[in-house]
Motif scaffolding. Structure first.
Motif, PDB file in Angstrom:
ATOM      1  N   VAL A 178       0.930  -1.132   0.038  1.00  0.00           N
ATOM      2  CA  VAL A 178       0.086   0.059   0.021  1.00  0.00           C
ATOM      3  C   VAL A 178       0.942   1.188  -0.217  1.00  0.00           C
ATOM      4  O   VAL A 178       0.644   2.290  -0.714  1.00  0.00           O
ATOM      5  N   GLY A 179       1.942   1.258   0.776  1.00  0.00           N
ATOM      6  CA  GLY A 179       2.799   2.301   0.756  1.00  0.00           C
ATOM      7  C   GLY A 179       3.013   2.903   2.309  1.00  0.00           C
ATOM      8  O   GLY A 179       3.707   4.322   2.261  1.00  0.00           O
ATOM      9  N   ILE A 184      -6.696  -2.945  -1.391  1.00  0.00           N
ATOM     10  CA  ILE A 184      -6.600  -3.501  -2.479  1.00  0.00           C
ATOM     11  C   ILE A 184      -6.488  -2.882  -3.746  1.00  0.00           C
ATOM     12  O   ILE A 184      -5.637  -3.075  -4.775  1.00  0.00           O
ATOM     13  N   GLY A 185      -7.725  -2.017  -3.916  1.00  0.00           N
ATOM     14  CA  GLY A 185      -7.574  -1.264  -5.118  1.00  0.00           C
ATOM     15  C   GLY A 185      -6.464  -0.371  -5.432  1.00  0.00           C
ATOM     16  O   GLY A 185      -6.007  -0.278  -6.563  1.00  0.00           O
ATOM     17  N   THR A 186      -5.954   0.174  -4.370  1.00  0.00           N
ATOM     18  CA  THR A 186      -4.869   1.003  -4.575  1.00  0.00           C
ATOM     19  C   THR A 186      -3.460   0.221  -4.902  1.00  0.00           C
ATOM     20  O   THR A 186      -2.831   0.810  -5.699  1.00  0.00           O
ATOM     21  N   ILE A 187      -3.561  -1.166  -4.500  1.00  0.00           N
ATOM     22  CA  ILE A 187      -2.429  -1.873  -4.661  1.00  0.00           C
ATOM     23  C   ILE A 187      -2.278  -2.320  -6.391  1.00  0.00           C
ATOM     24  O   ILE A 187      -1.438  -2.464  -6.960  1.00  0.00           O
ATOM     25  N   ILE A 188      -3.572  -2.547  -6.779  1.00  0.00           N
ATOM     26  CA  ILE A 188      -3.684  -2.884  -8.198  1.00  0.00           C
ATOM     27  C   ILE A 188      -3.176  -1.633  -9.184  1.00  0.00           C
ATOM     28  O   ILE A 188      -2.420  -1.930 -10.239  1.00  0.00           O
ATOM     29  N   GLU A 189      -3.394  -0.341  -8.805  1.00  0.00           N
ATOM     30  CA  GLU A 189      -2.927   0.784  -9.388  1.00  0.00           C
ATOM     31  C   GLU A 189      -1.412   0.802  -9.323  1.00  0.00           C
ATOM     32  O   GLU A 189      -0.771   0.959 -10.354  1.00  0.00           O
ATOM     33  N   LYS A 190      -1.016   0.526  -8.268  1.00  0.00           N
ATOM     34  CA  LYS A 190       0.527   0.875  -7.837  1.00  0.00           C
ATOM     35  C   LYS A 190       1.183  -0.328  -8.596  1.00  0.00           C
ATOM     36  O   LYS A 190       2.252  -0.082  -9.112  1.00  0.00           O
ATOM     37  N   TYR A 219      -3.577   6.275  -4.358  1.00  0.00           N
ATOM     38  CA  TYR A 219      -3.934   6.758  -3.204  1.00  0.00           C
ATOM     39  C   TYR A 219      -5.492   7.220  -2.960  1.00  0.00           C
ATOM     40  O   TYR A 219      -6.208   7.077  -2.252  1.00  0.00           O
ATOM     41  N   SER A 220      -5.959   7.770  -4.387  1.00  0.00           N
ATOM     42  CA  SER A 220      -7.416   8.237  -4.353  1.00  0.00           C
ATOM     43  C   SER A 220      -8.366   7.390  -4.761  1.00  0.00           C
ATOM     44  O   SER A 220      -9.559   7.301  -5.007  1.00  0.00           O
ATOM     45  N   THR A 221      -7.948   6.027  -4.843  1.00  0.00           N
ATOM     46  CA  THR A 221      -8.577   5.079  -5.668  1.00  0.00           C
ATOM     47  C   THR A 221     -10.067   4.816  -4.808  1.00  0.00           C
ATOM     48  O   THR A 221     -10.941   4.162  -5.391  1.00  0.00           O
ATOM     49  N   PRO A 222     -10.287   5.054  -3.495  1.00  0.00           N
ATOM     50  CA  PRO A 222     -11.455   4.522  -2.941  1.00  0.00           C
ATOM     51  C   PRO A 222     -12.650   5.402  -3.517  1.00  0.00           C
ATOM     52  O   PRO A 222     -13.775   5.136  -3.483  1.00  0.00           O
ATOM     53  N   ILE A 223     -12.363   6.439  -4.359  1.00  0.00           N
ATOM     54  CA  ILE A 223     -13.286   7.469  -5.151  1.00  0.00           C
ATOM     55  C   ILE A 223     -14.113   6.417  -6.104  1.00  0.00           C
ATOM     56  O   ILE A 223     -15.261   6.627  -6.207  1.00  0.00           O
TER      57      ILE A 223
END
Length: 345
Positions: A75-76, A144-150, A218-222
């Motif tokens: 996640v970071g 988990i969504g943010t990890i997909i982006e990263k 980081y903004s992924t929950p949007i």
């Protein structure tokens, strides 16, 4: 529908791995008395989690991440239960809701659990050892969504569209503005006191300002990886067939058989939960089902299948007078048993 004061309902039935029945009943729009049709799309709430889990499994297969990786490293920022600081919280624990995280501080942005942003970050953790117990937590899947982006370099909604939705030929998505708004089904919250409904337009809030200022990873929950997928019952059934066939549908392989089976394998006895797919033995008497439910904004969604018998059901309603038995809405239970009796008995 009459018994539970349902506004509308869309259903799909799968037999021997093929869709044999779809139908939409009732209304899409209560105010304008507009009928619901099979092409209309709903925000499906927590069934969305399985799209996020499917995407993560693709990245695991590609060797970009591992299920036993430290969740915080992915996640970071630091993700550790302060009561068990030496116990690593893994991606596998997050996928199966055994991470010891909770939603007490909310889950609509990552600041709630980021020690640099929230002085109460420690309240996001339960009092037990990570990996030891199940506690359903939306925050797990927004992370988990943010990890997909990263790990993919693609914005979350685009990743799912490019690697799951398009290959399966579905009309669906997490981003409101990428979809035809005339196809959105109005969702309604029921008020028992007045026996009335109020619309819940926030289900389809486009959040354009937030997207304009988007921070990748980081903004992924949007986009709500935990609940924001918009799709019709028919297309959800096509997606369900992929899981029923252990990762492949219409000759298109989305994930490996191993990954699909891992998603469907219960890691906790009490809840029968794998990776965003749970086991339900008490939904249809004598039939073991795999799948997920969702509820938000007055909507109740159900996607359950049996991979051995190649049968499955999708039921989505945009508003009911909800009562529950054994954790399942009575409407969904009655509807799935009605369809099962009609098409299989």
């Amino acid at each position: 529908m009459e018994k539970y004061s349902a506004v509308g309902a869309s259903v799909a039935v799968v037999k021997q791995g093929k869709i044999i029945y779809t139908h939409s009943f009732g209304l899409k729009d209560l105010e304008n008395k507009e009928p619901l049709s099979d092409r209309d799309i709903f925000r499906i709430a927590s069934i969305s989690k399985s799209f996020s889990a499917t995407s993560i499994m693709q990245l695991v297969e590609a060797g970009k991440i591992h299920l036993d990786d430290d969740f915080g490293d992915l996640v970071g920022f630091k993700i550790r239960n302060p009561k068990f600081p030496d116990q690593k919280i893994t991606l596998k624990m997050a996928l199966s809701h055994t991470s010891s995280l909770n939603d007490s501080q909310g889950y609509l942005n990552l600041d709630v659990i980021n020690p640099d942003k929230n002085p109460d970050w420690a309240k996001c953790y339960n009092d037990y050892l990570p990996g030891s117990k199940f506690d359903y937590c939306n925050l797990n899947f927004n992370l988990i969504g943010t990890i997909i982006e990263k790990k993919s370099g693609e914005r979350f909604d685009n990743y799912v569209k490019n690697h799951v939705i398009k290959p399966l030929g579905l009309y669906a998505g997490y981003c409101v503005d990428s979809l035809d708004s005339t196809r959105f089904v109005n969702l309604y919250e029921y008020h028992a006191g007045t026996k009335s409904y109020t619309p819940a337009p926030m289900a389809y809030a486009p959040r354009r300002t937030e997207i304009a200022n988007y921070v990748m990873g980081y903004s992924t929950p949007i986009f709500s990886p935990t609940g924001g997928m918009k799709i019709s019952a028919t297309d959800l059934a096509k997606y369900m067939i992929m899981h029923m066939n252990y990762g492949t549908a219409n000759g298109v392989k989305i994930i490996s058989k191993k990954s699909a089976k891992q998603m469907q394998t219960a890691l906790t006895d009490d809840e029968g939960y794998g990776f965003a797919i749970r086991t339900a033995d008490n939904f249809i008497p004598g039939v073991k089902l795999k799948g997920h439910t969702g509820s938000a904004y007055g909507l109740y969604s159900t996607m359950f299948f049996n991979p051995k018998e190649k049968l499955g059901f999708v039921i989505i309603t945009n508003g009911i007078n909800a009562t529950y038995t054994d954790g399942f809405p009575d409407f969904s239970r009655a509807a799935i048993n009605s369809l099962y009796q009609s098409f299989f008995k």
